[in-house]
Design an enzyme around this catalytic site. Sequence first.
Site, short mmCIF file in Angstrom:
data_model
loop_
_atom_site.label_atom_id
_atom_site.label_comp_id
_atom_site.label_asym_id
_atom_site.label_seq_id
_atom_site.Cartn_x
_atom_site.Cartn_y
_atom_site.Cartn_z
N ASP A 145 0.88 -1.17 0.00
CA ASP A 145 0.00 0.00 0.00
C ASP A 145 0.92 1.22 0.00
O ASP A 145 1.37 1.66 1.05
CB ASP A 145 -0.90 -0.02 1.23
CG ASP A 145 -1.90 1.12 1.24
OD1 ASP A 145 -2.54 1.34 0.20
OD2 ASP A 145 -2.02 1.79 2.27
N CYS A 198 -4.32 5.14 -2.67
CA CYS A 198 -5.54 5.92 -2.41
C CYS A 198 -5.62 7.07 -3.42
O CYS A 198 -5.95 8.20 -3.08
CB CYS A 198 -5.58 6.44 -0.97
SG CYS A 198 -4.20 7.49 -0.51
#
Length: 246
Positions: A145, A198
């Site tokens: 991530d 994101c």
Amino acid sequence: QTVLQVNPLRGNADALLEELPGAQPHPWLPGCLTVSGPVEQTAAFHEGRVYVQDAAAHLAVAVSGIEPGMRVLDCCAAPGGKSIHLAEMLDGTGSVESRDLTGYKTGLIEENISRYQIKNMTTKVWDATVPDESAEDTADVLVADLPCSGLGVLRKKTDIRYKMSRGQQEELEALQRRILDTVCSYVKKDGIMVYSTCTINPGENQENVAWFLGKHPEFELLDMEQIYPGTQVGDGFFYARLRRIS
């Protein structure tokens, strides 16, 4: 709305619905609640019974295919929400190694390990762009991530729209490729790598996956999804799930 993951080791969702003002069961995430206000000052947060995790971030863990007994490596983990969730899914078995660049960042993760009383999780200070021979072929699941432009979370961080230039996006795309190129060697044969961001910038998402597969034929793409802000999921988010086949 804020999405809360209930810590199954310490918390009870039904009791928290009564305790937290305005709390409601999440409409489609099991073990999660939604609240309209901040929770950082509540007893439930300080006692490790809940932690904040956006619904989209929850999905990155949900698609990992994690099973009890697995060894998991989270290569850019601070402050550790995904690592905590992964460790909980292992139900006290296996292990999660939660890495980040500095002692300050791994310190944040260690605070969470202590707060949530996680026993099968450790931290390591490590630059994800630097190869670690000791980690090669060790991870059943690797979560990447990665640092990104954040263009999927503008509703929370409105200043991003004024600060993020195209040049900065290109620098992040290059950094993500360096990290993916390095950490992929940590995945065992038949293991899974989850790449997530994101942001909604294709250069950091679909184009990076295409670049990676072109350079690393030992991996195959299982699935990927771009989630846009304003949907029922919450923030904008991207994930790709890849399997090492050789």
